[in-house]
Design a protein around this motif. Structure first.
Motif, PDB file in Angstrom:
ATOM      1  N   ALA A 151       0.824  -1.211   0.000  1.00 20.02           N
ATOM      2  CA  ALA A 151       0.000   0.000   0.000  1.00 20.02           C
ATOM      3  C   ALA A 151       0.859   1.263   0.000  1.00 20.02           C
ATOM      4  N   THR A 152       1.953   1.247   0.761  1.00 20.91           N
ATOM      5  CA  THR A 152       2.834   2.421   0.803  1.00 20.91           C
ATOM      6  C   THR A 152       3.495   2.659  -0.549  1.00 20.91           C
ATOM      7  N   HIS A 172      -5.709   5.247   2.604  1.00 21.75           N
ATOM      8  CA  HIS A 172      -6.807   4.803   3.448  1.00 21.75           C
ATOM      9  C   HIS A 172      -6.696   3.313   3.774  1.00 21.75           C
ATOM     10  N   SER A 173      -5.996   2.514   2.960  1.00 17.64           N
ATOM     11  CA  SER A 173      -5.899   1.071   3.209  1.00 17.64           C
ATOM     12  C   SER A 173      -4.772   0.709   4.165  1.00 17.64           C
ATOM     13  N   LEU A 174      -4.010   1.707   4.626  1.00 15.21           N
ATOM     14  CA  LEU A 174      -2.894   1.416   5.529  1.00 15.21           C
ATOM     15  C   LEU A 174      -3.396   0.973   6.904  1.00 15.21           C
ATOM     16  N   GLN A 175      -2.731  -0.014   7.456  1.00 14.78           N
ATOM     17  CA  GLN A 175      -2.984  -0.457   8.828  1.00 14.78           C
ATOM     18  C   GLN A 175      -1.878   0.126   9.709  1.00 14.78           C
ATOM     19  N   VAL A 176      -2.152   1.326  10.207  1.00 12.49           N
ATOM     20  CA  VAL A 176      -1.089   2.123  10.820  1.00 12.49           C
ATOM     21  C   VAL A 176      -0.492   1.439  12.040  1.00 12.49           C
ATOM     22  N   TRP A 177      -1.290   0.716  12.804  1.00 13.59           N
ATOM     23  CA  TRP A 177      -0.771   0.083  14.020  1.00 13.59           C
ATOM     24  C   TRP A 177       0.249  -1.015  13.714  1.00 13.59           C
ATOM     25  N   VAL A 190       4.008  11.338   1.445  1.00 14.03           N
ATOM     26  CA  VAL A 190       2.955  11.383   0.431  1.00 14.03           C
ATOM     27  C   VAL A 190       1.820  12.291   0.888  1.00 14.03           C
ATOM     28  N   LEU A 191       1.420  12.179   2.162  1.00 15.40           N
ATOM     29  CA  LEU A 191       0.343  13.003   2.686  1.00 15.40           C
ATOM     30  C   LEU A 191       0.722  14.482   2.655  1.00 15.40           C
ATOM     31  N   LYS A 192       1.949  14.808   3.023  1.00 15.47           N
ATOM     32  CA  LYS A 192       2.389  16.201   2.983  1.00 15.47           C
ATOM     33  C   LYS A 192       2.403  16.725   1.559  1.00 15.47           C
ATOM     34  N   GLY A 193       2.833  15.879   0.598  1.00 18.34           N
ATOM     35  CA  GLY A 193       2.831  16.310  -0.797  1.00 18.34           C
ATOM     36  C   GLY A 193       1.432  16.594  -1.308  1.00 18.34           C
ATOM     37  N   LEU A 194       0.468  15.775  -0.900  1.00 16.30           N
ATOM     38  CA  LEU A 194      -0.918  16.016  -1.314  1.00 16.30           C
ATOM     39  C   LEU A 194      -1.452  17.308  -0.706  1.00 16.30           C
ATOM     40  N   THR A 200      -7.480  18.101  -0.179  1.00 18.22           N
ATOM     41  CA  THR A 200      -7.966  17.863   1.174  1.00 18.22           C
ATOM     42  C   THR A 200      -8.915  16.661   1.172  1.00 18.22           C
ATOM     43  N   ILE A 201      -9.113  16.124   2.355  1.00 17.46           N
ATOM     44  CA  ILE A 201      -9.981  14.967   2.515  1.00 17.46           C
ATOM     45  C   ILE A 201     -11.217  15.412   3.258  1.00 17.46           C
ATOM     46  N   GLU A 202     -12.371  15.182   2.649  1.00 20.95           N
ATOM     47  CA  GLU A 202     -13.615  15.619   3.286  1.00 20.95           C
ATOM     48  C   GLU A 202     -13.887  14.833   4.565  1.00 20.95           C
ATOM     49  N   THR A 203     -13.651  13.503   4.531  1.00 20.21           N
ATOM     50  CA  THR A 203     -13.841  12.668   5.723  1.00 20.21           C
ATOM     51  C   THR A 203     -12.529  11.949   5.989  1.00 20.21           C
ATOM     52  N   PRO A 204     -11.634  12.562   6.730  1.00 17.29           N
ATOM     53  CA  PRO A 204     -10.305  11.979   6.931  1.00 17.29           C
ATOM     54  C   PRO A 204     -10.389  10.595   7.570  1.00 17.29           C
ATOM     55  N   ALA A 205      -9.599   9.690   7.050  1.00 19.51           N
ATOM     56  CA  ALA A 205      -9.533   8.338   7.615  1.00 19.51           C
ATOM     57  C   ALA A 205      -8.618   8.332   8.825  1.00 19.51           C
ATOM     58  N   GLU A 206      -8.855   7.369   9.695  1.00 14.65           N
ATOM     59  CA  GLU A 206      -8.032   7.267  10.899  1.00 14.65           C
ATOM     60  C   GLU A 206      -6.569   7.044  10.547  1.00 14.65           C
ATOM     61  N   SER A 207      -6.327   6.250   9.502  1.00 19.82           N
ATOM     62  CA  SER A 207      -4.948   5.974   9.129  1.00 19.82           C
ATOM     63  C   SER A 207      -4.227   7.229   8.687  1.00 19.82           C
ATOM     64  N   VAL A 208      -4.912   8.103   7.929  1.00 23.80           N
ATOM     65  CA  VAL A 208      -4.274   9.331   7.460  1.00 23.80           C
ATOM     66  C   VAL A 208      -3.976  10.248   8.639  1.00 23.80           C
ATOM     67  N   GLN A 209      -4.872  10.319   9.590  1.00 18.42           N
ATOM     68  CA  GLN A 209      -4.658  11.179  10.744  1.00 18.42           C
ATOM     69  C   GLN A 209      -3.512  10.667  11.611  1.00 18.42           C
ATOM     70  N   MET A 210      -3.284   9.348  11.628  1.00 23.55           N
ATOM     71  CA  MET A 210      -2.238   8.805  12.470  1.00 23.55           C
ATOM     72  C   MET A 210      -0.846   8.985  11.860  1.00 23.55           C
ATOM     73  N   VAL A 211      -0.757   9.017  10.526  1.00 23.61           N
ATOM     74  CA  VAL A 211       0.547   9.239   9.922  1.00 23.61           C
ATOM     75  C   VAL A 211       0.843  10.719   9.786  1.00 23.61           C
ATOM     76  N   LYS A 212      -0.155  11.542   9.915  1.00 21.82           N
ATOM     77  CA  LYS A 212       0.048  12.984   9.720  1.00 21.82           C
ATOM     78  C   LYS A 212       1.045  13.572  10.704  1.00 21.82           C
ATOM     79  N   PRO A 213       1.014  13.216  11.993  1.00 23.73           N
ATOM     80  CA  PRO A 213       2.016  13.777  12.908  1.00 23.73           C
ATOM     81  C   PRO A 213       3.446  13.389  12.578  1.00 23.73           C
ATOM     82  N   LEU A 214       3.627  12.303  11.813  1.00 26.75           N
ATOM     83  CA  LEU A 214       4.979  11.874  11.449  1.00 26.75           C
ATOM     84  C   LEU A 214       5.468  12.550  10.183  1.00 26.75           C
ATOM     85  N   THR A 215       4.640  13.395   9.591  1.00 26.16           N
ATOM     86  CA  THR A 215       5.047  14.059   8.365  1.00 26.16           C
ATOM     87  C   THR A 215       6.217  14.986   8.639  1.00 26.16           C
ATOM     88  N   PRO A 216       7.307  14.882   7.889  1.00 25.79           N
ATOM     89  CA  PRO A 216       8.475  15.756   8.154  1.00 25.79           C
ATOM     90  C   PRO A 216       8.173  17.181   7.779  1.00 25.79           C
TER      91      PRO A 216
END
Length: 216
Positions: A151-152, A172-177, A190-194, A200-216
């Motif tokens: 997926a990555t 959205h298919s990432l299993q962040v845990w 990838v998220l930062k580039g987007l 923008t995401i109208e209904t943000p997925a949990e996986s996207v929100q969890m990787v967002k803090p790790l965005t450099p």
């Protein structure tokens, strides 16, 4: 060449004879009979030639007549049955089952071989930065392989080839845990580039929100 010295005599065999030639009085070989054959305690069965011994009836059904069309000792009815059904039904059933299982295994193996080919090709495309071809290959693999690494890589290839919707679908298919630190870093990039592109995401997925803090 010198001749080796003779071996010392065996105390248990002072005569030096082979054990089979000793008489019955010798204590180590009491079962050898050396008397007259007619007085032997047992009689040997006469030796017959099995090849010359022919059965008197059909070996399959016991009929007294033999078929004149074959050298096999069977009657005509059994000869016809052997020609029509040379193998028992259980042998045919087992052969059919083995054939069916072989076909199933072959079908599964072909799919795995094709996936292995696609993975090898996608890896090569990523190494050569041919993102469009890499995205097309991962598009084939993604429905059957939902692991985080696939997926990555699919999200990276889709983003860098301009397929932003596919990139978000892969995110959205990432299993962040279950993601490794390296996978989180790449997904965050990838998220930062987007976000830089104003996507923008109208209904943000949990996986996207969890990787967002790790965005450099």
């Amino acid at each position: 060449m010198s001749t080796p010295p003779p071996l010392p005599p065996d105390p248990s065999n002072p005569s030096g004879e082979h054990p089979d030639k000793r008489d019955a009085s010798y204590p180590e070989n009491p079962f050898v009979y050396t008397g007259p054959p007619e007085e032997a305690p047992y009689q040997m069965a006469p030796v017959t030639d099995d090849a010359s011994a022919k059965p008197e009836a059909c070996v399959a059904c016991g009929a007294p007549e033999f078929s004149s069309l074959t050298e096999v000792p069977v009657c005509e009815t059994c000869r016809v049955a052997l020609i029509r059904y040379p193998y028992p039904k259980w042998v045919k059933g087992a052969a059919a089952a083995v054939f069916a299982l072989t076909m199933v295994a072959l079908g599964l193996s072909i799919g795995r071989i094709q996936d292995a080919y696609h993975f090898t090709r996608a890896k090569k495309m990523v190494a050569e930065q041919r993102w469009e071809e890499a995205c097309q290959t991962y598009r084939i693999l993604a429905p059957r392989h939902t692991d985080n690494e696939t997926a990555t890589l699919y999200a990276e290839a889709a983003f860098k080839s301009g397929h932003h919707d596919e990139a978000m679908t892969a995110m959205h298919s990432l299993q962040v845990w279950m993601m490794t630190t390296d996978q989180r870093t790449r997904a965050g990039a990838v998220l930062k580039g987007l976000e830089k592109l104003g996507i923008t995401i109208e209904t943000p997925a949990e996986s996207v929100q969890m990787v967002k803090p790790l965005t450099p």
